[in-house]
Design a protein around this motif. Structure first.
Motif, PDB file in Angstrom:
ATOM      1  N   ARG A   1       0.822  -1.205   0.000  1.00 39.55           N
ATOM      2  CA  ARG A   1       0.000   0.000   0.000  1.00 39.55           C
ATOM      3  C   ARG A   1       0.860   1.262   0.000  1.00 39.55           C
ATOM      4  NH1 ARG A   1      -2.818  -3.845   2.739  1.00 39.55           N
ATOM      5  NH2 ARG A   1      -5.079  -4.027   2.326  1.00 39.55           N
ATOM      6  N   GLU A   2       1.973   1.227   0.737  1.00 43.43           N
ATOM      7  CA  GLU A   2       2.875   2.382   0.781  1.00 43.43           C
ATOM      8  C   GLU A   2       3.669   2.520  -0.514  1.00 43.43           C
ATOM      9  OE1 GLU A   2       2.675   0.062   3.301  1.00 43.43           O
ATOM     10  OE2 GLU A   2       1.328   1.407   4.420  1.00 43.43           O
ATOM     11  N   ARG A   3       3.793   1.447  -1.266  1.00 44.71           N
ATOM     12  CA  ARG A   3       4.560   1.479  -2.511  1.00 44.71           C
ATOM     13  C   ARG A   3       3.688   1.684  -3.743  1.00 44.71           C
ATOM     14  NH1 ARG A   3       7.391  -3.570  -3.600  1.00 44.71           N
ATOM     15  NH2 ARG A   3       6.139  -4.766  -2.105  1.00 44.71           N
ATOM     16  N   LEU A   4       2.375   1.764  -3.545  1.00 41.90           N
ATOM     17  CA  LEU A   4       1.433   1.836  -4.654  1.00 41.90           C
ATOM     18  C   LEU A   4       1.576   3.143  -5.433  1.00 41.90           C
ATOM     19  CD1 LEU A   4      -1.094   0.398  -5.934  1.00 41.90           C
ATOM     20  CD2 LEU A   4      -2.480   1.823  -4.402  1.00 41.90           C
ATOM     21  N   THR A   5       1.708   3.044  -6.754  1.00 39.14           N
ATOM     22  CA  THR A   5       1.786   4.223  -7.616  1.00 39.14           C
ATOM     23  C   THR A   5       0.611   4.321  -8.589  1.00 39.14           C
ATOM     24  OG1 THR A   5       3.154   3.006  -9.216  1.00 39.14           O
ATOM     25  CG2 THR A   5       4.312   4.289  -7.522  1.00 39.14           C
ATOM     26  N   TRP A   6      -0.092   3.219  -8.784  1.00 43.22           N
ATOM     27  CA  TRP A   6      -1.218   3.205  -9.738  1.00 43.22           C
ATOM     28  C   TRP A   6      -2.061   1.978  -9.480  1.00 43.22           C
ATOM     29  CZ3 TRP A   6      -2.301  -0.363 -13.727  1.00 43.22           C
ATOM     30  CH2 TRP A   6      -3.280   0.027 -14.653  1.00 43.22           C
ATOM     31  N   ARG A   7      -3.369   2.103  -9.727  1.00 39.53           N
ATOM     32  CA  ARG A   7      -4.261   0.966  -9.501  1.00 39.53           C
ATOM     33  C   ARG A   7      -5.467   1.070 -10.419  1.00 39.53           C
ATOM     34  NH1 ARG A   7      -6.479  -1.553  -3.789  1.00 39.53           N
ATOM     35  NH2 ARG A   7      -8.119  -2.874  -4.687  1.00 39.53           N
ATOM     36  N   ARG A   8      -5.930  -0.091 -10.864  1.00 49.10           N
ATOM     37  CA  ARG A   8      -7.139  -0.162 -11.685  1.00 49.10           C
ATOM     38  C   ARG A   8      -7.802  -1.511 -11.464  1.00 49.10           C
ATOM     39  NH1 ARG A   8      -6.843  -0.573 -18.168  1.00 49.10           N
ATOM     40  NH2 ARG A   8      -6.270  -2.703 -17.562  1.00 49.10           N
ATOM     41  N   SER A   9      -9.128  -1.553 -11.473  1.00 47.14           N
ATOM     42  CA  SER A   9      -9.831  -2.831 -11.348  1.00 47.14           C
ATOM     43  C   SER A   9     -11.018  -2.848 -12.301  1.00 47.14           C
ATOM     44  CB  SER A   9     -10.290  -3.075  -9.907  1.00 47.14           C
ATOM     45  OG  SER A   9     -11.178  -2.062  -9.494  1.00 47.14           O
ATOM     46  N   SER A  10     -11.393  -4.048 -12.726  1.00 42.46           N
ATOM     47  CA  SER A  10     -12.501  -4.215 -13.658  1.00 42.46           C
ATOM     48  C   SER A  10     -13.051  -5.628 -13.498  1.00 42.46           C
ATOM     49  CB  SER A  10     -12.040  -3.976 -15.101  1.00 42.46           C
ATOM     50  OG  SER A  10     -11.028  -4.907 -15.456  1.00 42.46           O
ATOM     51  N   VAL A  11     -14.147  -5.880 -14.168  1.00 47.34           N
ATOM     52  CA  VAL A  11     -14.730  -7.220 -14.180  1.00 47.34           C
ATOM     53  C   VAL A  11     -14.767  -7.712 -15.621  1.00 47.34           C
ATOM     54  CG1 VAL A  11     -16.801  -8.608 -13.792  1.00 47.34           C
ATOM     55  CG2 VAL A  11     -16.119  -6.893 -12.110  1.00 47.34           C
ATOM     56  N   ALA A  12     -14.211  -8.879 -15.850  1.00 47.98           N
ATOM     57  CA  ALA A  12     -14.291  -9.541 -17.151  1.00 47.98           C
ATOM     58  C   ALA A  12     -15.429 -10.545 -17.075  1.00 47.98           C
ATOM     59  CB  ALA A  12     -12.970 -10.231 -17.488  1.00 47.98           C
ATOM     60  N   ALA A  13     -16.559 -10.209 -17.680  1.00 45.42           N
ATOM     61  CA  ALA A  13     -17.751 -11.071 -17.625  1.00 45.42           C
ATOM     62  C   ALA A  13     -18.055 -11.587 -19.021  1.00 45.42           C
ATOM     63  CB  ALA A  13     -18.945 -10.292 -17.083  1.00 45.42           C
ATOM     64  N   GLY A  14     -18.110 -12.907 -19.171  1.00 51.63           N
ATOM     65  CA  GLY A  14     -18.391 -13.484 -20.476  1.00 51.63           C
ATOM     66  C   GLY A  14     -17.294 -13.237 -21.481  1.00 51.63           C
ATOM     67  N   ARG A  15     -16.130 -12.842 -21.013  1.00 52.51           N
ATOM     68  CA  ARG A  15     -15.017 -12.535 -21.914  1.00 52.51           C
ATOM     69  C   ARG A  15     -13.811 -13.420 -21.590  1.00 52.51           C
ATOM     70  NH1 ARG A  15     -15.027  -7.914 -24.579  1.00 52.51           N
ATOM     71  NH2 ARG A  15     -12.797  -7.558 -24.324  1.00 52.51           N
ATOM     72  N   THR A  16     -14.086 -14.535 -20.937  1.00 50.24           N
ATOM     73  CA  THR A  16     -12.975 -15.351 -20.456  1.00 50.24           C
ATOM     74  C   THR A  16     -12.923 -16.719 -21.121  1.00 50.24           C
ATOM     75  OG1 THR A  16     -14.402 -16.063 -18.637  1.00 50.24           O
ATOM     76  CG2 THR A  16     -12.951 -14.208 -18.217  1.00 50.24           C
ATOM     77  N   GLY A  17     -13.629 -16.866 -22.241  1.00 46.99           N
ATOM     78  CA  GLY A  17     -13.593 -18.133 -22.944  1.00 46.99           C
ATOM     79  C   GLY A  17     -14.624 -19.114 -22.440  1.00 46.99           C
ATOM     80  N   ALA A  18     -14.812 -20.196 -23.199  1.00 44.87           N
ATOM     81  CA  ALA A  18     -15.803 -21.195 -22.864  1.00 44.87           C
ATOM     82  C   ALA A  18     -15.327 -22.094 -21.732  1.00 44.87           C
ATOM     83  CB  ALA A  18     -16.114 -22.047 -24.089  1.00 44.87           C
ATOM     84  N   VAL A  19     -16.258 -22.555 -20.920  1.00 38.22           N
ATOM     85  CA  VAL A  19     -15.997 -23.621 -19.949  1.00 38.22           C
ATOM     86  C   VAL A  19     -17.013 -24.732 -20.219  1.00 38.22           C
ATOM     87  CG1 VAL A  19     -14.997 -22.106 -18.205  1.00 38.22           C
ATOM     88  CG2 VAL A  19     -17.453 -22.536 -18.170  1.00 38.22           C
ATOM     89  N   ASP A  20     -16.562 -25.971 -20.117  1.00 42.93           N
ATOM     90  CA  ASP A  20     -17.412 -27.096 -20.477  1.00 42.93           C
ATOM     91  C   ASP A  20     -17.948 -27.798 -19.232  1.00 42.93           C
ATOM     92  OD1 ASP A  20     -16.822 -26.522 -23.081  1.00 42.93           O
ATOM     93  OD2 ASP A  20     -15.308 -28.103 -23.311  1.00 42.93           O
ATOM     94  N   PRO A  21     -19.273 -27.796 -19.027  1.00 38.43           N
ATOM     95  CA  PRO A  21     -19.872 -28.542 -17.913  1.00 38.43           C
ATOM     96  C   PRO A  21     -19.728 -30.049 -18.135  1.00 38.43           C
ATOM     97  CG  PRO A  21     -21.376 -26.864 -18.785  1.00 38.43           C
ATOM     98  CD  PRO A  21     -20.266 -27.009 -19.763  1.00 38.43           C
ATOM     99  N   PRO A  22     -19.929 -30.843 -17.080  1.00 38.91           N
ATOM    100  CA  PRO A  22     -19.862 -32.297 -17.241  1.00 38.91           C
ATOM    101  C   PRO A  22     -20.783 -32.790 -18.352  1.00 38.91           C
ATOM    102  CG  PRO A  22     -19.945 -31.736 -14.919  1.00 38.91           C
ATOM    103  CD  PRO A  22     -20.189 -30.458 -15.677  1.00 38.91           C
ATOM    104  N   GLY A  23     -20.286 -33.734 -19.135  1.00 40.40           N
ATOM    105  CA  GLY A  23     -21.075 -34.294 -20.217  1.00 40.40           C
ATOM    106  C   GLY A  23     -20.956 -33.552 -21.524  1.00 40.40           C
ATOM    107  N   THR A  24     -20.152 -32.479 -21.562  1.00 38.46           N
ATOM    108  CA  THR A  24     -19.977 -31.715 -22.793  1.00 38.46           C
ATOM    109  C   THR A  24     -18.491 -31.576 -23.122  1.00 38.46           C
ATOM    110  OG1 THR A  24     -19.849 -29.538 -21.707  1.00 38.46           O
ATOM    111  CG2 THR A  24     -22.044 -30.354 -22.282  1.00 38.46           C
TER     112      THR A  24
END
Length: 386
Positions: free
Chosen positions: A311-334
């Motif tokens: 925290r004392e060394r922090l010079t820059w920060r950014r946060s975001s949410v990647a929703a539906g942009r992280t590639g496919a995941v396959d449920p069991p049976g697929t």
């Protein structure tokens, strides 16, 4: 002349455009944004962040293709010194070595895990529940999903093996993926591809010849008016921070108590931040009922352990949410074959990382782009260049 239209100027769209142009087709590419890259864009400014690590896996098909086209270099591997700073978070503490059970799972032969069973159940039968959960959480670096144990055992195990391979398969584009996008765009233009940025289409263009839609699945669903275009993905909080450099900081923290990954990307590419600073990204998968704040709090707990005084060394920060942009995941049976098909009919083809194509991470986009371009060329009577 044989005309092919590509919608989307990300990694998949540029791959498809180059492939089609190399075979002699006249190609026009439409990109809604004012710059190319899609989710492969790299932020401008002194802190060159990506939307996730965007690692290039050395054993993947896109590695060979980029190398053959003279587009791969410069590339960065993980320095041997930094590899010794990989830490595993278990029970509130950082450890230098992973559980033996996790290693045992990574050495299970490829293809042994079943498609029809969830990973946690299968892995528990192999090494016990504690080791199975640790392995599922470690695999999240290649999944961006809040509950990897609930996914198909075959799907997770294949990615676990690659994420834990030694020496590491992961390499990184120097300067961020934006540098690779620039090289691909230059190659496309050399081949005569007409690139139109700021071209936001609300319907398929009225043009002769096939159309390759290389957008997110959500955008493709609207553009094609096809409500069947759905497939599960992940949802991840991305926390980027720049800190003043301090010797002894961790290179990677893999959370084995819950899905989460922290990586200091300037370890392999110092050009991503100004001199004397290091760029770190946390990738913290979040459940549907969790918020960006929940993911950020998770990241901070890991920062506290691996980056003392951050925290004392922090010079820059950014946060975001990647929703539906992280590639496919396959449920069991697929498997990947059950995802939305590349061939959509009426001369329309789909490319992207949630399509019916094999591979991990960006490899799905690449493989689907090659297949879409090949099908589009064949439908136009053009012989595909090999």
């Amino acid at each position: 002349m044989h005309r092919i239209t590509v919608v989307g100027g990300g990694f998949a769209g540029l791959t498809a455009a180059i492939t089609a142009a190399e075979s002699g087709a006249t190609v026009t590419l439409h990109e809604a944004h004012h710059t190319l890259g899609g989710r492969s864009r790299t932020a401008d400014g002194p802190y060159r962040t990506n939307e996730g690590p965007h690692a290039l896996y050395r054993g993947g098909p896109h590695w060979s293709w980029l190398k053959q086209h003279g587009l791969l270099e410069p590339i960065a591997a993980v320095p041997a010194l930094e590899a010794g700073r990989l830490r595993f978070h278990r029970g509130g503490k950082l450890h230098r070595t992973p559980p033996l059970a996790l290693l045992r799972l990574t050495r299970r032969p490829a293809g042994q895990a079943p498609v029809g069973q969830d990973f946690l159940s299968w892995a528990t039968s192999q090494v016990g529940e504690t080791g199975a959960r640790a392995a599922a959480h470690y695999a999240a670096v290649a999944l961006y999903h809040h509950d990897p144990g609930s996914l198909s055992a075959a799907f997770v195990h294949a990615r676990l093996r690659r994420a834990a391979s030694l020496p590491p398969e992961a390499h990184f584009v120097r300067g961020g993926w934006g540098a690779l996008v620039d090289r691909m765009a230059a190659r496309a233009r050399e081949l005569g591809v007409r690139i139109e940025t700021g071209s936001h289409l609300t319907e398929l263009p009225a043009t002769e010849g096939p159309v390759i839609v290389a957008t997110s699945l959500d955008a493709a669903r609207i553009l094609l008016g096809d409500h069947s275009l759905h497939w599960p993905s992940g949802r991840t909080t991305l926390v980027d921070v720049a800190l003043r450099t301090r010797r002894g900081d961790a290179w990677v923290i893999s959370d084995l108590d819950a899905p989460g990954w922290i990586e200091r990307f300037t370890a392999q590419d110092p050009t991503l931040a100004p001199a004397g600073e290091q760029l770190i990204q946390g990738q913290l998968p979040i459940a549907p009922d969790e918020s960006k704040t929940d993911g950020a709090a998770h990241a901070e707990r890991l920062f506290d352990l691996g980056f003392p005084g951050w925290r004392e060394r922090l010079t820059w920060r950014r946060s975001s949410v990647a929703a539906g942009r992280t590639g496919a995941v396959d449920p069991p049976g697929t498997t990947w074959r059950d995802r939305p098909a590349i061939r959509r009919g009426d001369g329309v083809f789909l490319a992207g990382d949630q399509t019916a194509a094999p591979g991990a991470l960006a490899e799905v986009s690449f493989n689907s782009a090659l297949e879409a371009a090949s099908l589009a060329l064949t439908s136009s009577g053009v012989e595909v260049a090999r």
